[in-house]
Design an enzyme around this catalytic site. Structure first.
Site, PDB file in Angstrom:
ATOM      1  CG  ASP A   1      26.743 -28.639  80.215  1.00 45.16           C
ATOM      2  OD1 ASP A   1      26.891 -29.516  79.346  1.00 45.16           O
ATOM      3  OD2 ASP A   1      27.585 -27.969  80.444  1.00 45.16           O
TER       4      ASP A   1
ATOM      5  CD  GLU B   1      36.526 -31.030  72.660  1.00 47.10           C
ATOM      6  OE1 GLU B   1      37.833 -30.757  72.787  1.00 47.10           O
ATOM      7  OE2 GLU B   1      35.480 -30.501  72.927  1.00 47.10           O
TER       8      GLU B   1
END
Ligand SMILES: *[C@@H]1O[C@H](CO)[C@@H](O)[C@H](O)[C@H]1NC(C)=O
Ligand SMILES: *[C@@H]1O[C@H](CO)[C@@H](O)[C@H](O)[C@H]1NC(C)=O
Ligand SMILES: *[C@@H]1O[C@H](CO)[C@@H](O)[C@H](O)[C@H]1NC(C)=O
Length: 320
Positions: free
Chosen positions: A189, A276
């Site tokens: 996206d 992350e």
């Protein structure tokens, strides 16, 4: 009738002679060429010239080109872009957009992982039409982690199962010190400039760069020390004091590191928003990050989320 057969025989004989002679010429050429790279280049060109006779598909030619580029030493490392994807109304539009970006990147290998029980024809068709070297996988998110319609996006971990499946594929199919590559987590996206992939190709261990339109800021980015040029902190809309306050789209990792740190994967146990940071901790320290995109002054990737469309009716038998 007799004459006809005779003619056919002659044509057959001519074709056999022609191919036999071509092969002899190729073998002769290969024997007088000194370097392996030139040999490979000659073979490649011969294959391309005779692609119709040999009935080579576009994908086979791509693969030959890819192998050639890899062999030519100075060639770029392969970028393994791992893309989790799931069915929704905008899926085809999103995948079309990024597949057409990737078609402009010569050294890409796209690893697409569907969140589904089975691979779907929709994704199969997009990949087949894409002119990209790809691997198509699927891995279903367990029910307890599925996002409900009304849930805010941060509430659940997204892409855990799919990214791990992508990592497993790399670890099962590629060899340390042999396959030259860089691994990038490329969500379906975002918007990506092809300049980003030139930067990713420069990664030695772990590279970082700014990400636009994220965390309530126009961009999140690593802060560099003016003298040393090393990363000393982060401008981030959320918890900038995380060990690595970097969005999933803002880093890439050398393939050998991925292949040797086998325990590094994503997990539902990680705190929300720390995927992350925790993943990067397996590989490097802040001081050793490699700032790219002109010392982190350029934005080449943006979080442009497509608005969820209001669909009140469905046209039957139409894939959109
Ligand atoms: C795959 O693409 C080729 C041409 O690029 C086309 O001929 C073929 O029908 C496609 N197959 C599928 C399953 O879409
Ligand atoms: C990045 O910064 C370093 C030192 O801080 C400098 O030597 C180098 O030329 C810079 N690179 C670019 C591409 O601006
Ligand atoms: C991730 O790695 C840990 C070990 O570090 C392991 O226990 C876990 O099962 C792995 N998870 C997945 C999804 O591979």
């Amino acid at each position: 009738m007799e004459m006809f057969n005779n003619l056919e025989m002659r044509i057959k004989r001519f074709v056999i002679w022609f191919f036999g002679l071509s092969i002899l010429i190729i073998i002769y050429k290969l024997s007088i060429i000194e370097s392996d790279v030139e040999k490979l280049q000659f073979l490649k060109e011969t294959l391309f010239l005779n692609k119709e006779q040999l009935q080579l598909s576009h994908h086979q030619l791509l693969l030959v080109e890819h192998l050639y580029q890899n062999k030519v030493g100075g060639g770029l490392p392969t970028i393994y872009a791992i893309t989790p994807t799931y069915y929704r109304h905008v899926q085809k539009a999103e995948l079309t957009r990024i597949s057409q970006t990737l078609a402009l990147v010569p050294n890409i290998h796209w690893v697409v992982v569907e969140d589904s029980e089975e691979k779907t024809d929709l994704v199969r068709r997009i990949l087949n039409d894409s002119n990209i070297i790809f691997t198509h996988l699927n891995a279903k998110t367990p029910p307890f982690e599925q996002l409900k319609d009304k849930d805010p996006r941060w509430k659940k971990h997204r892409g855990v199962e799919q990214r791990n499946a992508g990592l497993k594929w790399l670890r099962d199919h590629l060899k340390v010190n042999e396959d030259k590559g860089v691994v990038y987590f490329m969500d379906d996206d975002n918007t990506y400039s092809i300049k980003l992939f030139k930067e990713i190709s420069k990664v030695k261990r772990v590279g970082v760069w700014p990400v636009g339109l994220v965390g309530g800021l126009n961009a999140e980015l690593p802060i560099l020390d003016e003298k040393t040029g090393k990363v000393i902190g982060y401008k981030s809309g959320w918890k900038p004091d995380r060990p690595f306050a970097i969005d999933m789209a803002g880093f890439a990792i050398n393939l050998d590191l991925i292949l040797t740190k086998l325990q590094a994967n994503f997990s539902y146990k990680m705190e929300h928003g720390l995927q992350e940071s925790e993943f990067l901790s397996f590989f490097t320290t802040k001081e050793n990050l490699e700032p790219l995109a002109s010392n982190c002054t350029e934005v080449y990737v943006w979080h442009t989320r497509t608005e969820k469309p209001k669909i009140n009716g469905l046209i039957p038998d139409l894939e959109v």
